[in-house]
Write a protein that holds these residues in place. Structure first.
Motif, mmCIF file in Angstrom:
data_model
loop_
_atom_site.group_PDB
_atom_site.id
_atom_site.type_symbol
_atom_site.label_atom_id
_atom_site.label_comp_id
_atom_site.label_asym_id
_atom_site.label_seq_id
_atom_site.Cartn_x
_atom_site.Cartn_y
_atom_site.Cartn_z
ATOM 1 N N PHE A 1 0.832 -1.204 0.000
ATOM 2 C CA PHE A 1 0.000 0.000 0.000
ATOM 3 C C PHE A 1 0.868 1.256 0.000
ATOM 4 N N LEU A 2 1.882 1.292 0.854
ATOM 5 C CA LEU A 2 2.732 2.478 0.952
ATOM 6 C C LEU A 2 3.603 2.653 -0.289
ATOM 7 N N THR A 3 4.012 1.543 -0.897
ATOM 8 C CA THR A 3 4.794 1.621 -2.129
ATOM 9 C C THR A 3 3.943 2.168 -3.274
ATOM 10 N N GLU A 4 2.708 1.685 -3.384
ATOM 11 C CA GLU A 4 1.833 2.107 -4.477
ATOM 12 C C GLU A 4 1.370 3.554 -4.310
ATOM 13 N N THR A 5 1.076 3.948 -3.074
ATOM 14 C CA THR A 5 0.493 5.279 -2.855
ATOM 15 C C THR A 5 1.528 6.347 -2.531
ATOM 16 N N GLN A 6 2.715 5.917 -2.031
ATOM 17 C CA GLN A 6 3.737 6.867 -1.582
ATOM 18 C C GLN A 6 3.188 7.798 -0.490
ATOM 19 N N LEU A 7 2.229 7.290 0.301
ATOM 20 C CA LEU A 7 1.588 8.110 1.314
ATOM 21 C C LEU A 7 2.576 8.584 2.373
ATOM 22 N N ASP A 8 3.592 7.769 2.678
ATOM 23 C CA ASP A 8 4.618 8.175 3.653
ATOM 24 C C ASP A 8 5.311 9.466 3.233
ATOM 25 N N LYS A 9 5.513 9.628 1.927
ATOM 26 C CA LYS A 9 6.204 10.807 1.419
ATOM 27 C C LYS A 9 5.247 11.971 1.202
ATOM 28 N N ILE A 10 4.028 11.662 0.752
ATOM 29 C CA ILE A 10 3.063 12.717 0.444
ATOM 30 C C ILE A 10 2.496 13.337 1.714
ATOM 31 N N ARG A 11 2.177 12.495 2.702
ATOM 32 C CA ARG A 11 1.659 12.961 3.990
ATOM 33 C C ARG A 11 2.371 12.176 5.095
ATOM 34 N N PRO A 12 3.602 12.593 5.449
ATOM 35 C CA PRO A 12 4.400 11.833 6.432
ATOM 36 C C PRO A 12 3.683 11.627 7.757
ATOM 37 N N GLU A 13 2.740 12.490 8.089
ATOM 38 C CA GLU A 13 2.044 12.413 9.381
ATOM 39 C C GLU A 13 0.800 11.534 9.319
ATOM 40 N N HIS A 14 0.585 10.767 8.250
ATOM 41 C CA HIS A 14 -0.713 10.156 7.953
ATOM 42 C C HIS A 14 -1.261 9.225 9.041
ATOM 43 N N GLY A 15 -0.472 8.318 9.588
ATOM 44 C CA GLY A 15 -0.956 7.402 10.620
ATOM 45 C C GLY A 15 -2.028 6.437 10.145
ATOM 46 N N VAL A 16 -2.022 6.069 8.862
ATOM 47 C CA VAL A 16 -3.014 5.130 8.323
ATOM 48 C C VAL A 16 -2.536 3.704 8.586
ATOM 49 N N HIS A 17 -3.135 3.060 9.550
ATOM 50 C CA HIS A 17 -2.771 1.681 9.906
ATOM 51 C C HIS A 17 -4.040 0.855 10.069
ATOM 52 N N PHE A 18 -4.102 -0.251 9.354
ATOM 53 C CA PHE A 18 -5.236 -1.167 9.451
ATOM 54 C C PHE A 18 -4.830 -2.423 10.213
ATOM 55 N N THR A 19 -5.820 -3.149 10.701
ATOM 56 C CA THR A 19 -5.534 -4.370 11.450
ATOM 57 C C THR A 19 -5.729 -5.634 10.616
ATOM 58 N N ALA A 20 -6.058 -5.456 9.329
ATOM 59 C CA ALA A 20 -6.214 -6.610 8.438
ATOM 60 C C ALA A 20 -5.715 -6.229 7.057
ATOM 61 N N PRO A 21 -5.046 -7.129 6.351
ATOM 62 C CA PRO A 21 -4.450 -6.795 5.054
ATOM 63 C C PRO A 21 -5.460 -6.359 4.011
ATOM 64 N N GLU A 22 -6.680 -6.909 4.065
ATOM 65 C CA GLU A 22 -7.677 -6.587 3.059
ATOM 66 C C GLU A 22 -8.029 -5.101 3.034
ATOM 67 N N CYS A 23 -7.949 -4.460 4.209
ATOM 68 C CA CYS A 23 -8.336 -3.049 4.283
ATOM 69 C C CYS A 23 -7.367 -2.159 3.502
ATOM 70 N N TYR A 24 -6.102 -2.545 3.435
ATOM 71 C CA TYR A 24 -5.151 -1.762 2.641
ATOM 72 C C TYR A 24 -5.535 -1.806 1.159
ATOM 73 N N GLN A 25 -5.952 -2.984 0.702
ATOM 74 C CA GLN A 25 -6.375 -3.089 -0.695
ATOM 75 C C GLN A 25 -7.623 -2.253 -0.942
ATOM 76 N N LEU A 26 -8.551 -2.271 0.008
ATOM 77 C CA LEU A 26 -9.774 -1.496 -0.152
ATOM 78 C C LEU A 26 -9.477 -0.001 -0.162
ATOM 79 N N ALA A 27 -8.549 0.454 0.695
ATOM 80 C CA ALA A 27 -8.177 1.871 0.714
ATOM 81 C C ALA A 27 -7.566 2.290 -0.625
ATOM 82 N N THR A 28 -6.770 1.400 -1.216
ATOM 83 C CA THR A 28 -6.205 1.690 -2.536
ATOM 84 C C THR A 28 -7.307 1.853 -3.566
ATOM 85 N N GLU A 29 -8.341 0.997 -3.477
ATOM 86 C CA GLU A 29 -9.489 1.118 -4.382
ATOM 87 C C GLU A 29 -10.181 2.464 -4.175
#
Length: 448
Positions: A307-335
């Motif tokens: 998710f972080l590689t595809e979105t580069q969210l760490d670089k775009i919004r370093p303060e983001h704090g987007v953490h999910f407790t299940a892998p599927e949610c990262y895919q859904l957020a990308t969608e």
């Protein structure tokens, strides 16, 4: 010669393919064309008859012999590799038309033998029918245009189950409906075992029909009555009573082994074990996402890294704090981000980079919801989950409410937060599950 018009029409078809696949993700409708070879093998189709030239309905063409991976269920092009061929067919269709396609017919549906691009082009032109040379394969399985392979296998198993057991004739009031392939075979084995036990007990042979009636009256129905008394089915809105019975069959032996109490695990204890599986609403939510995304083996850290590689969210919004407790949610957020990008481009009539879309999604979709979660201290009610987990629930819940009230874009964040607060840990995804079973308006998912 390729034309500008054909380029425009192909681009529009590709955009519609993207929207269709995203909608199907939420509604549970099949996105893929059926493979004729898989259907023929599973249904054991053998005898065919040539039916000649016919005018057939386009929306009943739901499969192909070889190009089923290149198109969506409605024959929209899924990638750009088909562009030149698709555009050439499009040009011909406008100038002179083209010859009939060739199809196989199975039940009430058709599979393209030759002419996939022709079907795709005429469907984008809003045609209802097409000429086709038809070869029909006979089957007793009632297949229709909304079935996927699992549906077809289920119908085949159901047909064979009732042909073998005659349960629908012996007990016409029965409602044994299973929703997973393989379960009818399991129940049929259980009936055979019941027959064996009855014959051993009485020292005599009993007919198959007697065994079926005895199993239904003395084994199946007592468990179903217990399921009804305890109201267990309300926790599994996508399942049937027969599904729960099959689950109990599978888990009785496991529980008896664990407790070293062969034959002594009661139906009540099994029902209680089943009820325990409904205790955490977020667990059920993630299970639903897992079923939709088919990501059962993707580790959490790997999903996060992807998710972080595809979105580069760490670089775009370093303060983001987007953490999910299940892998599927990262895919859904990308969608979510991908669709937000499409909506932004449609609204402003210009292309934006994925990096811009990520920043816009974070600032205008994700963060406003999370800020409300913080202000209302909702996370305190869900100690095992994160703000991002709640965001997933809230965004989906908003779409359910907007569709239900026909009020796209008019459900405020405060309203959905209040619903989550009131739901607590009881069952906050009831509406969400209903949402997955209905048709979804694309824009209601992410508009805030």
């Amino acid at each position: 010669m390729l034309t500008v018009q054909s380029s425009v029409e192909f681009t529009e078809a590709r955009q519609q393919a993207f929207i269709e696949e995203w909608l199907n993700f939420f509604t549970g409708r099949p996105s893929e064309l059926l493979s004729f070879e898989e259907v023929r093998e599973n249904l054991r189709l053998r005898d065919s008859t040539y039916k000649g030239l016919q005018e057939i309905e386009l929306d009943k063409i739901v499969g192909s012999t070889g190009r089923y991976r290149d198109f969506t269920r409605t024959f929209l092009p899924k990638n750009d590799t088909t562009s030149d061929r698709w555009r050439r067919v499009d040009v011909v269709s406008h100038e002179q038309g083209f010859p009939p396609i060739e199809v196989y017919k199975v039940g009430d549906i058709y599979f393209v033998r030759d002419g996939n691009h022709r079907v795709s082009v005429v469907r984008t032109h809003k045609a209802k029918t097409i000429e086709a040379y038809v070869i029909e394969y006979k089957t007793s399985v009632p297949i229709d245009k909304d079935d996927d392979l699992d549906d077809i296998l289920l119908k085949m198993e159901q047909t064979e189950f009732f042909e073998k057991t005659r349960l629908d004739k012996i007990r016409p009031e029965q409602n044994v409906v299973l929703t997973e392939p393989g379960r009818y075979r399991l129940v049929k084995q259980h009936i055979a075992f019941h027959k064996y036990l009855k014959e051993t007990e009485c020292g005599c042979e009993i007919s198959g029909e007697e065994a079926v009636a005895s199993w239904y009256d003395n084994v199946y129905m007592p468990i179903i009555e217990l399921i009804r008394q305890r109201g267990v089915l309300k926790h599994f809105p996508d399942r049937t009573e027969a599904d729960l019975y099959a689950w109990l069959l599978l888990h009785r032996a496991e529980l008896e082994k664990q407790t070293e109490a062969l034959g002594y695990v009661s139906d009540e204890e099994l029902i209680e074990a089943l009820e325990e599986k409904t205790s955490n609403p977020f667990t059920r939510l993630i299970r639903l996402f897992r079923h939709k995304l088919d990501l059962q083996t993707l580790p959490l850290k790997a999903a996060q890294a992807k998710f972080l590689t595809e979105t580069q969210l760490d670089k775009i919004r370093p303060e983001h704090g987007v953490h999910f407790t299940a892998p599927e949610c990262y895919q859904l957020a990308t969608e979510h981000i991908t669709v937000h990008k499409y909506l932004q481009e449609t609204e402003h009539d210009c292309e934006i980079s994925f990096e811009e879309a990520v920043g816009s999604w974070y600032d205008h979709v994700y963060l406003p919801v999370v800020q409300l979660i913080r202000e209302r201290k909702v996370l305190e009610q869900f100690p095992d989950h994160t703000e991002a987990d709640l965001y997933i629930w809230l965004v989906s819940h908003r779409a359910a409410l907007e569709e239900e009230k026909q009020a796209m874009g008019q459900i405020p964040n405060e309203k959905i937060i209040e619903d989550l607060e009131q739901a607590g840990l009881a069952n906050p995804i009831t509406r969400l599950i209903k949402f997955f079973r209905q048709k979804l308006n694309l824009q209601s998912v992410l508009v805030s």
